[in-house]
Design a protein around this motif. Structure first.
Motif, PDB file in Angstrom:
ATOM      1  N   GLU A   1       1.268 -12.779  31.533  1.00 43.69           N
ATOM      2  CA  GLU A   1       0.279 -12.115  32.377  1.00 43.69           C
ATOM      3  C   GLU A   1      -0.992 -12.947  32.459  1.00 43.69           C
ATOM      4  O   GLU A   1      -1.548 -13.167  33.539  1.00 43.69           O
ATOM      5  N   ALA A   2      -1.426 -13.416  31.297  1.00 42.44           N
ATOM      6  CA  ALA A   2      -2.644 -14.216  31.261  1.00 42.44           C
ATOM      7  C   ALA A   2      -2.475 -15.483  32.097  1.00 42.44           C
ATOM      8  O   ALA A   2      -3.338 -15.831  32.914  1.00 42.44           O
TER       9      ALA A   2
ATOM     10  N   GLY B   1      -5.224  -3.279  37.954  1.00 45.91           N
ATOM     11  CA  GLY B   1      -6.292  -3.513  38.907  1.00 45.91           C
ATOM     12  C   GLY B   1      -6.861  -4.908  38.859  1.00 45.91           C
ATOM     13  O   GLY B   1      -8.008  -5.126  39.236  1.00 45.91           O
ATOM     14  N   LEU B   2      -6.070  -5.880  38.432  1.00 46.96           N
ATOM     15  CA  LEU B   2      -6.568  -7.253  38.360  1.00 46.96           C
ATOM     16  C   LEU B   2      -5.995  -8.136  39.471  1.00 46.96           C
ATOM     17  O   LEU B   2      -6.493  -9.227  39.704  1.00 46.96           O
ATOM     18  N   VAL B   3      -4.950  -7.689  40.111  1.00 45.95           N
ATOM     19  CA  VAL B   3      -4.245  -8.516  41.092  1.00 45.95           C
ATOM     20  C   VAL B   3      -3.792  -7.640  42.251  1.00 45.95           C
ATOM     21  O   VAL B   3      -3.497  -6.458  42.067  1.00 45.95           O
ATOM     22  N   GLU B   4      -3.758  -8.226  43.446  1.00 44.92           N
ATOM     23  CA  GLU B   4      -3.208  -7.545  44.616  1.00 44.92           C
ATOM     24  C   GLU B   4      -1.840  -8.134  44.944  1.00 44.92           C
ATOM     25  O   GLU B   4      -1.619  -9.314  44.735  1.00 44.92           O
ATOM     26  N   ILE B   5      -0.985  -7.308  45.479  1.00 44.20           N
ATOM     27  CA  ILE B   5       0.351  -7.776  45.840  1.00 44.20           C
ATOM     28  C   ILE B   5       0.576  -7.546  47.322  1.00 44.20           C
ATOM     29  O   ILE B   5       0.279  -6.471  47.844  1.00 44.20           O
ATOM     30  N   GLN B   6       1.081  -8.562  47.982  1.00 42.88           N
ATOM     31  CA  GLN B   6       1.452  -8.433  49.386  1.00 42.88           C
ATOM     32  C   GLN B   6       2.954  -8.278  49.443  1.00 42.88           C
ATOM     33  O   GLN B   6       3.694  -9.193  49.087  1.00 42.88           O
TER      34      GLN B   6
ATOM     35  N   ARG C   1       9.800 -18.685  36.972  1.00 36.36           N
ATOM     36  CA  ARG C   1       9.577 -17.984  38.232  1.00 36.36           C
ATOM     37  C   ARG C   1      10.034 -16.536  38.168  1.00 36.36           C
ATOM     38  O   ARG C   1       9.366 -15.626  38.657  1.00 36.36           O
ATOM     39  N   THR C   2      11.181 -16.332  37.514  1.00 36.27           N
ATOM     40  CA  THR C   2      11.745 -14.981  37.513  1.00 36.27           C
ATOM     41  C   THR C   2      10.894 -13.996  36.703  1.00 36.27           C
ATOM     42  O   THR C   2      11.106 -12.804  36.765  1.00 36.27           O
ATOM     43  N   ARG C   3       9.962 -14.507  35.909  1.00 35.25           N
ATOM     44  CA  ARG C   3       9.111 -13.608  35.120  1.00 35.25           C
ATOM     45  C   ARG C   3       7.785 -13.338  35.801  1.00 35.25           C
ATOM     46  O   ARG C   3       7.001 -12.517  35.345  1.00 35.25           O
ATOM     47  N   VAL C   4       7.506 -14.079  36.872  1.00 37.44           N
ATOM     48  CA  VAL C   4       6.232 -13.884  37.552  1.00 37.44           C
ATOM     49  C   VAL C   4       6.144 -12.467  38.103  1.00 37.44           C
ATOM     50  O   VAL C   4       5.081 -11.853  38.092  1.00 37.44           O
ATOM     51  N   TYR C   5       7.286 -11.944  38.512  1.00 39.67           N
ATOM     52  CA  TYR C   5       7.275 -10.641  39.164  1.00 39.67           C
ATOM     53  C   TYR C   5       6.823  -9.535  38.218  1.00 39.67           C
ATOM     54  O   TYR C   5       5.942  -8.744  38.520  1.00 39.67           O
ATOM     55  N   ASP C   6       7.419  -9.487  37.016  1.00 42.22           N
ATOM     56  CA  ASP C   6       6.989  -8.438  36.070  1.00 42.22           C
ATOM     57  C   ASP C   6       5.517  -8.606  35.706  1.00 42.22           C
ATOM     58  O   ASP C   6       4.757  -7.643  35.666  1.00 42.22           O
ATOM     59  N   ALA C   7       5.150  -9.854  35.427  1.00 43.90           N
ATOM     60  CA  ALA C   7       3.780 -10.094  34.970  1.00 43.90           C
ATOM     61  C   ALA C   7       2.774  -9.620  36.017  1.00 43.90           C
ATOM     62  O   ALA C   7       1.830  -8.885  35.714  1.00 43.90           O
ATOM     63  N   THR C   8       2.990 -10.010  37.275  1.00 43.53           N
ATOM     64  CA  THR C   8       2.032  -9.629  38.308  1.00 43.53           C
ATOM     65  C   THR C   8       2.056  -8.120  38.556  1.00 43.53           C
ATOM     66  O   THR C   8       1.030  -7.528  38.876  1.00 43.53           O
ATOM     67  N   ARG C   9       3.234  -7.517  38.379  1.00 40.63           N
ATOM     68  CA  ARG C   9       3.290  -6.070  38.566  1.00 40.63           C
ATOM     69  C   ARG C   9       2.356  -5.372  37.580  1.00 40.63           C
ATOM     70  O   ARG C   9       1.635  -4.442  37.925  1.00 40.63           O
ATOM     71  N   ILE C  10       2.388  -5.854  36.356  1.00 46.80           N
ATOM     72  CA  ILE C  10       1.515  -5.251  35.346  1.00 46.80           C
ATOM     73  C   ILE C  10       0.050  -5.538  35.660  1.00 46.80           C
ATOM     74  O   ILE C  10      -0.804  -4.670  35.542  1.00 46.80           O
TER      75      ILE C  10
ATOM     76  N   ARG D   1       3.503 -12.180  48.111  1.00 50.85           N
ATOM     77  CA  ARG D   1       2.359 -13.010  47.748  1.00 50.85           C
ATOM     78  C   ARG D   1       1.472 -12.233  46.788  1.00 50.85           C
ATOM     79  O   ARG D   1       1.393 -11.014  46.851  1.00 50.85           O
ATOM     80  N   PHE D   2       0.832 -12.970  45.907  1.00 46.68           N
ATOM     81  CA  PHE D   2      -0.029 -12.351  44.890  1.00 46.68           C
ATOM     82  C   PHE D   2      -1.399 -12.973  44.988  1.00 46.68           C
ATOM     83  O   PHE D   2      -1.545 -14.149  45.308  1.00 46.68           O
ATOM     84  N   ARG D   3      -2.414 -12.180  44.711  1.00 49.21           N
ATOM     85  CA  ARG D   3      -3.774 -12.683  44.790  1.00 49.21           C
ATOM     86  C   ARG D   3      -4.620 -12.027  43.699  1.00 49.21           C
ATOM     87  O   ARG D   3      -4.527 -10.818  43.497  1.00 49.21           O
ATOM     88  N   ALA D   4      -5.419 -12.824  43.025  1.00 55.56           N
ATOM     89  CA  ALA D   4      -6.277 -12.270  41.969  1.00 55.56           C
ATOM     90  C   ALA D   4      -7.524 -11.672  42.588  1.00 55.56           C
ATOM     91  O   ALA D   4      -8.044 -12.196  43.571  1.00 55.56           O
ATOM     92  N   LEU D   5      -8.013 -10.588  42.028  1.00 54.42           N
ATOM     93  CA  LEU D   5      -9.324 -10.104  42.432  1.00 54.42           C
ATOM     94  C   LEU D   5     -10.364 -11.117  41.985  1.00 54.42           C
ATOM     95  O   LEU D   5     -10.113 -11.968  41.141  1.00 54.42           O
ATOM     96  N   SER D   6     -11.563 -11.017  42.534  1.00 52.30           N
ATOM     97  CA  SER D   6     -12.610 -11.961  42.171  1.00 52.30           C
ATOM     98  C   SER D   6     -12.913 -11.862  40.685  1.00 52.30           C
ATOM     99  O   SER D   6     -12.643 -10.856  40.039  1.00 52.30           O
TER     100      SER D   6
END
Lengths: 271, 271
Positions: free
Chosen positions: A23-24, A64-69, A50-59, A75-80
DNA sequence: GTGTTTTGTGATTATATGAGTTAAAACCGA
DNA sequence: TCGGTTTTAACTCATATAATCACAAAACAC
């Protein structure tokens, strides 16, 4: 410091703040991608599979630290950074608040108070804890406070406590090693007796003995607190202190006597 | 709530704040023992094995949460609740601050910006993140803002942003469902056009569909944010939102059209 | 359409960490 | 010195995390 090392440090800190490694790493990677990125792009610039990016970003999203498209590919995007740190802060704050309440509601366990001896010597760590205990001892003083500090160790709040003690008829003596801190203390606590201790050797450190005794506090001749820290190391955790109470407490007695001898040599005063 | 349950909760929170189970249990036990206790006493009122009390308390001491009396048997004592929570807060604060700095120093990864389409729909979680994004969208508005909220969802800062937008010639329309929030909004943003939306059914929830749409925001006719939360659950994490941009973004278009139809039915206005 | 690559999900296997246990050393009071 | 307790430290086991793999679905090229 190199960029890669900032990355390491960021990941490290995020883990200390409770995130998992993946996640970090994902969050840091996304922070470097202002427009966000796909799982593949994240995986390319980190060592997160790559296959673990999905779980990590979901968490991360759930925190409330990341947005998901939700497109394909996602696509994933970090909040400021500001939003993210504010979020973390808020989460922590509320937990600490809850903790305080929850602890306060605990019933104390009743005890058979079998008048334990007063030969107590306690040890504690951390500048904050030490400062707090110091202040408390000064606030509880009835008759006399003697404090020897090296230049760096007299915080404002401690000076306030000293001034308050002096104001309520407590005999306050402060010894320092430099003119500048002398003045500072005199200004903050005009009723106190402020002297040059001449004890630089007490506070200093050497190669063979790399410990700095940053302050020595004697309250009512029966309570003593000695605090020290590693010489070079300014970090929070290296500071430790021990303190003891009781006229017949060996620790208190021996230090008080040695100190008295030293200071008597200085100005004839009995400490 | 019973005492035992406060104990559970305290332990739980301490673990979330980074302590291990044994450490958390020892600290809570010591908080209930104002005069401190021995390893045995701690072990008696917790399910921490006596032989593990020592390492746990040593770590607590190193964190500045507990004092140790090096007698035989050793005695342990927790710092006051205020001191302890202050210590935890301070540790966390400094970590979050460091993190902010560290993240800011990261070089952005350069990208081949292959003009990605603007049909974006992002999802995000947490009331704080949502509020922040909402405000940002309102601040970035050029021409028009339409906001439908249920009664609970209009924060002060959001109202400020709306007022500011109205002040810079942006056409602001706010729809609410109750008279009281109507007045609140009118007061905070006098230049805005505030109406009763009559859309209670939009915000409400039912047994079969237990989701509350707490706000719908349309900016410049091309950016849409819809946020929702579980009906009963007021907790931080159940709030989610999705938002999208672009005139040709299907999500934006369909919602805008449905909304237009609804509101036209209301007052003939084109949204 | 068909074949190929990329993407997403789930299951599976290691590995590390923490929880719980045990054994032995140090210590204390008689 | 002896029996008990306190303390340390090493060890086992369970769980959580990290890392890998297999496969289906989707996108893409042709």
């Amino acid at each position: 410091m190199s960029d890669i090392s900032h990355e390491r440090q960021s990941v490290e800190l995020l883990q200390q703040l409770g995130l998992k490694k993946y996640e970090a790493e994902c969050f840091v990677a996304l922070t470097r991608l202002p427009d966000g990125g796909t799982a593949k792009e994240i995986s390319d610039i980190t060592d997160v599979p790559r296959t673990r990016v999905y779980d990590a970003t979901r968490i991360l999203e759930a925190q409330g630290l990341v947005e998901i498209q939700h497109t394909s590919p996602q696509r994933f995007r970090a909040l400021s950074i500001d939003e993210a740190t504010a979020t973390l802060r808020r989460q922590y704050e509320s937990k600490v608040d809850d903790l305080g309440e929850s602890l306060r509601r605990l019933e104390p366990e009743e005890r058979t108070d079998d008048g334990r001896p007063v030969h107590e010597v306690w040890s504690l760590s951390g500048t904050a804890a030490i400062e707090s205990r110091t202040r408390q001892l000064v606030d509880d003083a009835d008759e006399e406070v003697v404090l020897l500090v090296d230049d760096a160790s007299a915080s404002e709040r401690l000076l306030d406590a000293l001034a308050a003690a002096a104001g309520r008829e407590v005999d306050v003596t402060v010894g320092t090693t430099s003119e500048s801190s002398l003045d500072r203390v005199r200004e903050a606590a005009p009723d106190a007796d402020v002297i040059r201790s001449g004890l630089e050797w007490l506070h200093g450190s050497s190669r063979s003995d790399p410990v700095v005794l940053s302050q020595v506090l004697l309250v009512d001749r029966n309570t003593l607190l000695v605090s020290s820290r590693g010489a070079d190391d300014g970090s929070e955790l290296s500071a430790t202190a021990i303190y003891g109470c009781g006229f017949d407490n060996g620790f208190v007695v021996i230090v008080r006597r040695l100190l008295t001898a030293q200071l008597r040599g200085l100005d004839g005063r009995t400490v």
